[in-house]
Design a protein around this motif. Structure first.
Motif, mmCIF file in Angstrom:
data_model
loop_
_atom_site.group_PDB
_atom_site.id
_atom_site.type_symbol
_atom_site.label_atom_id
_atom_site.label_comp_id
_atom_site.label_asym_id
_atom_site.label_seq_id
_atom_site.Cartn_x
_atom_site.Cartn_y
_atom_site.Cartn_z
ATOM 1 N N ALA A 60 0.832 -1.205 0.000
ATOM 2 C CA ALA A 60 0.000 0.000 0.000
ATOM 3 C C ALA A 60 0.870 1.260 0.000
ATOM 4 C CB ALA A 60 -0.941 -0.011 1.204
ATOM 5 N N GLN A 61 1.942 1.246 0.756
ATOM 6 C CA GLN A 61 2.843 2.394 0.773
ATOM 7 C C GLN A 61 3.479 2.597 -0.598
ATOM 8 O OE1 GLN A 61 5.559 1.593 4.006
ATOM 9 N NE2 GLN A 61 4.004 1.964 5.561
ATOM 10 N N TRP A 62 3.846 1.497 -1.246
ATOM 11 C CA TRP A 62 4.433 1.583 -2.591
ATOM 12 C C TRP A 62 3.418 2.153 -3.575
ATOM 13 C CZ3 TRP A 62 3.384 -0.324 -7.402
ATOM 14 C CH2 TRP A 62 4.390 -0.185 -8.358
ATOM 15 N N VAL A 63 2.167 1.684 -3.506
ATOM 16 C CA VAL A 63 1.101 2.171 -4.387
ATOM 17 C C VAL A 63 0.934 3.680 -4.221
ATOM 18 C CG1 VAL A 63 -1.414 2.134 -4.705
ATOM 19 C CG2 VAL A 63 -0.135 -0.015 -4.607
ATOM 20 N N GLN A 64 0.888 4.145 -2.990
ATOM 21 C CA GLN A 64 0.729 5.581 -2.733
ATOM 22 C C GLN A 64 1.943 6.364 -3.223
ATOM 23 O OE1 GLN A 64 -0.271 5.149 1.461
ATOM 24 N NE2 GLN A 64 -2.328 5.915 1.010
ATOM 25 N N ALA A 65 3.127 5.787 -3.111
ATOM 26 C CA ALA A 65 4.340 6.457 -3.589
ATOM 27 C C ALA A 65 4.325 6.628 -5.110
ATOM 28 C CB ALA A 65 5.584 5.677 -3.155
ATOM 29 N N GLN A 66 3.569 5.779 -5.798
ATOM 30 C CA GLN A 66 3.439 5.911 -7.254
ATOM 31 C C GLN A 66 2.464 7.020 -7.623
ATOM 32 O OE1 GLN A 66 5.776 3.979 -8.756
ATOM 33 N NE2 GLN A 66 6.006 3.472 -6.598
ATOM 34 N N GLY A 67 1.772 7.568 -6.627
ATOM 35 C CA GLY A 67 0.800 8.618 -6.875
ATOM 36 C C GLY A 67 -0.603 8.105 -7.130
ATOM 37 N N TRP A 68 -0.801 6.820 -6.920
ATOM 38 C CA TRP A 68 -2.130 6.246 -7.111
ATOM 39 C C TRP A 68 -2.969 6.505 -5.869
ATOM 40 C CZ3 TRP A 68 -0.598 0.602 -8.791
ATOM 41 C CH2 TRP A 68 0.266 0.666 -9.882
ATOM 42 N N GLN A 69 -4.270 6.555 -6.063
ATOM 43 C CA GLN A 69 -5.195 6.733 -4.935
ATOM 44 C C GLN A 69 -5.738 5.364 -4.524
ATOM 45 O OE1 GLN A 69 -8.719 8.969 -5.861
ATOM 46 N NE2 GLN A 69 -9.509 8.818 -3.795
ATOM 47 N N ILE A 70 -5.551 5.004 -3.282
ATOM 48 C CA ILE A 70 -6.123 3.750 -2.788
ATOM 49 C C ILE A 70 -7.596 3.991 -2.490
ATOM 50 C CG2 ILE A 70 -6.139 2.050 -0.923
ATOM 51 C CD1 ILE A 70 -3.115 2.290 -0.816
ATOM 52 N N ILE A 119 -7.529 -1.992 -3.979
ATOM 53 C CA ILE A 119 -8.152 -1.436 -5.174
ATOM 54 C C ILE A 119 -7.708 0.014 -5.235
ATOM 55 C CG2 ILE A 119 -10.305 -0.907 -6.389
ATOM 56 C CD1 ILE A 119 -11.602 -3.183 -4.714
ATOM 57 N N ALA A 120 -7.103 0.390 -6.356
ATOM 58 C CA ALA A 120 -6.550 1.733 -6.488
ATOM 59 C C ALA A 120 -6.964 2.343 -7.817
ATOM 60 C CB ALA A 120 -5.023 1.683 -6.388
ATOM 61 N N GLU A 121 -6.795 3.657 -7.886
ATOM 62 C CA GLU A 121 -7.024 4.360 -9.140
ATOM 63 C C GLU A 121 -5.703 4.939 -9.612
ATOM 64 O OE1 GLU A 121 -9.251 8.263 -10.946
ATOM 65 O OE2 GLU A 121 -10.143 7.333 -9.176
ATOM 66 N N ASP A 122 -5.350 4.603 -10.839
ATOM 67 C CA ASP A 122 -4.122 5.082 -11.466
ATOM 68 C C ASP A 122 -4.514 5.827 -12.741
ATOM 69 O OD1 ASP A 122 -1.602 5.492 -12.590
ATOM 70 O OD2 ASP A 122 -1.383 3.410 -13.245
ATOM 71 N N ASN A 123 -4.592 7.156 -12.650
ATOM 72 C CA ASN A 123 -4.889 7.972 -13.820
ATOM 73 C C ASN A 123 -6.171 7.519 -14.529
ATOM 74 O OD1 ASN A 123 -4.337 10.140 -15.480
ATOM 75 N ND2 ASN A 123 -3.146 8.912 -16.907
ATOM 76 N N GLN A 124 -7.250 7.482 -13.804
ATOM 77 C CA GLN A 124 -8.578 7.081 -14.279
ATOM 78 C C GLN A 124 -8.598 5.650 -14.817
ATOM 79 O OE1 GLN A 124 -10.162 10.232 -16.820
ATOM 80 N NE2 GLN A 124 -11.093 11.093 -14.985
ATOM 81 N N GLN A 125 -7.823 4.798 -14.196
ATOM 82 C CA GLN A 125 -7.855 3.359 -14.458
ATOM 83 C C GLN A 125 -7.931 2.659 -13.114
ATOM 84 O OE1 GLN A 125 -4.305 1.472 -16.207
ATOM 85 N NE2 GLN A 125 -5.692 0.290 -17.508
ATOM 86 N N LEU A 126 -8.864 1.714 -12.991
ATOM 87 C CA LEU A 126 -8.955 0.946 -11.747
ATOM 88 C C LEU A 126 -7.927 -0.170 -11.777
ATOM 89 C CD1 LEU A 126 -12.798 0.626 -11.098
ATOM 90 C CD2 LEU A 126 -11.144 2.075 -9.944
ATOM 91 N N VAL A 127 -7.239 -0.322 -10.654
ATOM 92 C CA VAL A 127 -6.202 -1.349 -10.538
ATOM 93 C C VAL A 127 -6.575 -2.250 -9.367
ATOM 94 C CG1 VAL A 127 -3.748 -1.811 -10.322
ATOM 95 C CG2 VAL A 127 -4.510 0.358 -11.331
ATOM 96 N N PHE A 128 -6.802 -3.516 -9.673
ATOM 97 C CA PHE A 128 -7.092 -4.521 -8.657
ATOM 98 C C PHE A 128 -5.773 -5.240 -8.382
ATOM 99 C CE2 PHE A 128 -10.980 -3.780 -11.051
ATOM 100 C CZ PHE A 128 -11.868 -3.487 -10.034
ATOM 101 N N ILE A 129 -5.316 -5.153 -7.139
ATOM 102 C CA ILE A 129 -3.969 -5.626 -6.804
ATOM 103 C C ILE A 129 -4.032 -6.802 -5.840
ATOM 104 C CG2 ILE A 129 -1.745 -4.980 -5.825
ATOM 105 C CD1 ILE A 129 -2.540 -2.029 -6.510
ATOM 106 N N GLU A 130 -3.363 -7.868 -6.227
ATOM 107 C CA GLU A 130 -3.175 -9.025 -5.358
ATOM 108 C C GLU A 130 -1.765 -8.945 -4.779
ATOM 109 O OE1 GLU A 130 -3.791 -12.774 -3.450
ATOM 110 O OE2 GLU A 130 -5.099 -11.181 -4.140
ATOM 111 N N VAL A 131 -1.654 -9.040 -3.460
ATOM 112 C CA VAL A 131 -0.359 -9.001 -2.784
ATOM 113 C C VAL A 131 -0.024 -10.414 -2.343
ATOM 114 C CG1 VAL A 131 0.966 -8.036 -0.857
ATOM 115 C CG2 VAL A 131 -0.782 -6.637 -1.995
ATOM 116 N N ARG A 132 1.149 -10.884 -2.726
ATOM 117 C CA ARG A 132 1.588 -12.232 -2.349
ATOM 118 C C ARG A 132 3.002 -12.182 -1.808
ATOM 119 N NH1 ARG A 132 -1.382 -17.024 -3.636
ATOM 120 N NH2 ARG A 132 -3.494 -16.227 -3.755
ATOM 121 N N ALA A 133 3.291 -13.045 -0.843
ATOM 122 C CA ALA A 133 4.630 -13.102 -0.255
ATOM 123 C C ALA A 133 5.027 -14.555 -0.031
ATOM 124 C CB ALA A 133 4.659 -12.340 1.064
#
Length: 119
Positions: A13-23, A38-52
């Motif tokens: 989530a911190q990385w996503v925000q650092a890219q300027g995307w809105q969570i 779920i984030a918005e990147d320049n009027q595009q919805l981004v569904f993100i799966e986090v895996r470790a």
């Protein structure tokens, strides 16, 4: 292990925000599954799966997002979009943020896979 998973989601989530995307939402849960971010990147919805992964002996973190998991994410995203208001017609993509252990050291390395799969 749950706390460890949460820490990776927090790093993502911190990385996503650092890219300027809105969570827009974290840990979206519905009867069809869960979407980590779920984030918005320049009027595009981004569904993100986090895996470790903590061990390199098994499949990579990104490799663990198999066909079954992809289908669950797509179905959950479709349900989310039904209630997304003005964003429901935005273009969408599915990204994966994966954390695999480094060869040396403790800290897992972040790997971003843009458009990891399509619906």
């Amino acid at each position: 292990m749950l706390a460890l998973g949460h820490s990776f989601e927090e790093r993502a989530a911190q990385w996503v925000q650092a890219q300027g995307w809105q969570i827009l939402q974290r840990n979206y849960r519905c009867k069809l599954g869960e979407i980590d971010i779920i984030a918005e990147d320049n009027q595009q919805l981004v569904f993100i799966e986090v895996r470790a992964r903590s061990n390199r002996r098994f499949a990579s973190a990104a490799g663990s997002v198999d066909r079954r998991k992809q289908q669950k994410l797509v179905r959950a995203a479709a349900l989310y979009l039904r209630n997304a208001g003005s964003r429901q017609n935005f273009p969408c993509r599915f990204d994966v943020i994966a954390f695999d252990p480094r060869q040396s050291g403790q800290d897992a390395e972040l790997q971003w896979i843009r458009s990891a799969f399509t619906a």
